[in-house]
Every structure is written in C-alpha cells, then in structure tokens.
Design an enzyme around this catalytic site. Sequence first.
Site, PDB file in Angstrom:
ATOM      1  N   ASP A  41      -6.768   9.723   5.097  1.00 26.38           N
ATOM      2  CA  ASP A  41      -8.245   9.775   4.740  1.00 26.38           C
ATOM      3  C   ASP A  41      -8.791  10.299   6.261  1.00 26.38           C
ATOM      4  O   ASP A  41      -8.012  10.392   7.115  1.00 26.38           O
ATOM      5  CB  ASP A  41      -8.812   8.365   4.211  1.00 26.38           C
ATOM      6  CG  ASP A  41     -10.009   8.623   3.524  1.00 26.38           C
ATOM      7  OD1 ASP A  41     -10.553   9.656   3.775  1.00 26.38           O
ATOM      8  OD2 ASP A  41     -10.350   7.757   2.876  1.00 26.38           O
ATOM      9  N   HIS A  86     -15.362   3.517   5.369  1.00 22.45           N
ATOM     10  CA  HIS A  86     -16.046   4.344   6.272  1.00 22.45           C
ATOM     11  C   HIS A  86     -16.942   3.586   7.192  1.00 22.45           C
ATOM     12  O   HIS A  86     -16.874   4.173   8.343  1.00 22.45           O
ATOM     13  CB  HIS A  86     -17.127   5.156   5.154  1.00 22.45           C
ATOM     14  CG  HIS A  86     -16.662   6.203   4.434  1.00 22.45           C
ATOM     15  ND1 HIS A  86     -16.371   6.041   2.964  1.00 22.45           N
ATOM     16  CD2 HIS A  86     -16.700   7.447   4.556  1.00 22.45           C
ATOM     17  CE1 HIS A  86     -15.869   6.894   2.578  1.00 22.45           C
ATOM     18  NE2 HIS A  86     -16.183   8.009   3.427  1.00 22.45           N
TER      19      HIS A  86
END
Length: 208
Positions: free
Chosen positions: A136, A64
């Site tokens: 993702d 992230h």
Amino acid sequence: MDFAPVADVNTNPDNPVIGTRAFSSDPQAAASKVAEFIAAIEETGVSACAKHFPGHGDTAMDSHLGETFVEHDMERLRSVEFVPFEQAITAGTDFIMAGHIKTPNATTDGMPATLSSEMLGILRNDLGFDGIIITDAMNMGAIVDVYGSGESAVMAVQAGVDMVLMPANLSEAAEALTAAIEKGDISRERVDEALWHVLSLKYDKGIL
C-alpha cells in the site's frame, strides 16, 4: 493495471476506511465478487490488484492516519479475511497489495503486513500466490509515523515485497535500497525474485 478490487470483508460496521468499498460483510459473497471482477478485468488485458492483505475489513483505525491492527487469530483470518484473497489467487490476479496492518494475535514479529516476512510468507507459501506483491502507499501514517522512507522501503523488500508504492521520499527510498543491495542486507536472490515477478508479468502482457 487497476488498484482493484478491494478484497476486504467488511465485518466491522464502524470501520472508518473500508465500508462500501468492500463487496460484502460475508466472506464467501465477497470472494465470489472479487473473483468475478478479476476474471473480467484480466480478460481486457488490465492487471487486477486485490487489496489490502491480510484484510482491512475489521479495523478501528484508518491506516492512512496511523498504526492499524486486526486483533483476530490465524484461525479466524483463514476462515474470514483470507477467503477473498484465496479466490483472487485462483482467479489469476496479477497483483496483491499488502496493507499496513498489524496482526498481533496471528503473527509474532510485530510488523504491519507490508514489512512482515511472516505474513508475506503465508501469502506466498500457504496461499500459493506467485504474482507481484506490492505495498500500500508507503506515505501513509501507519508507515511514516514509525519508519523513515529508506528504512521502510528496505524492510518491505527484505520481507518479500516486489514493488514499493509511493514512498514519502522517493530518492531516499531508492538510495536506501541501492545501499542495502550493495551491502548485502538485501540478498541478490531476493532482488532476482522480485525482478522475476515483475518481468514475468510484462512478458505475459506482451510488454517485453
């Protein structure tokens, strides 16, 4: 669909992002639980999504936030990280999520799995997955710190991804994909392959 189960093997106790999201630090135990989860959820008509291929369990970085690496060679990936994904495929998972994970000692293209035709080719051809490969979230640091929304979307589809999840700029990604298809940078065969995977699942689920 449900973006689960986590099929990572949490072998790194200092992993900043996976931790107890994984079933186990043992590949066989994780694989068994992944298979049980998928069999149960698919029975209800909900599609499972095993993630984060090729495995986020032994990383020192959270994808992230920025570029993320797994330093293992292919032999180690096959004996540990790939094991739950192989069981997920056997159990009939409809989706596998590719992670933004670079494998410099296992692949040669220097790309995160999401953008790597080499790693996604292993998933398709070696592991035999014939369902939907989804990225993702493409608004994560591992992507946006390096690539633009349009550029990364095109690269993902070129590499073998069927669905691009959450680009940082949706319109930019859509426009770039359209332009790449029209120019032939993404082949019609690649588009048809992705479309076939998506429509086949909708047909199987009774949506079409």
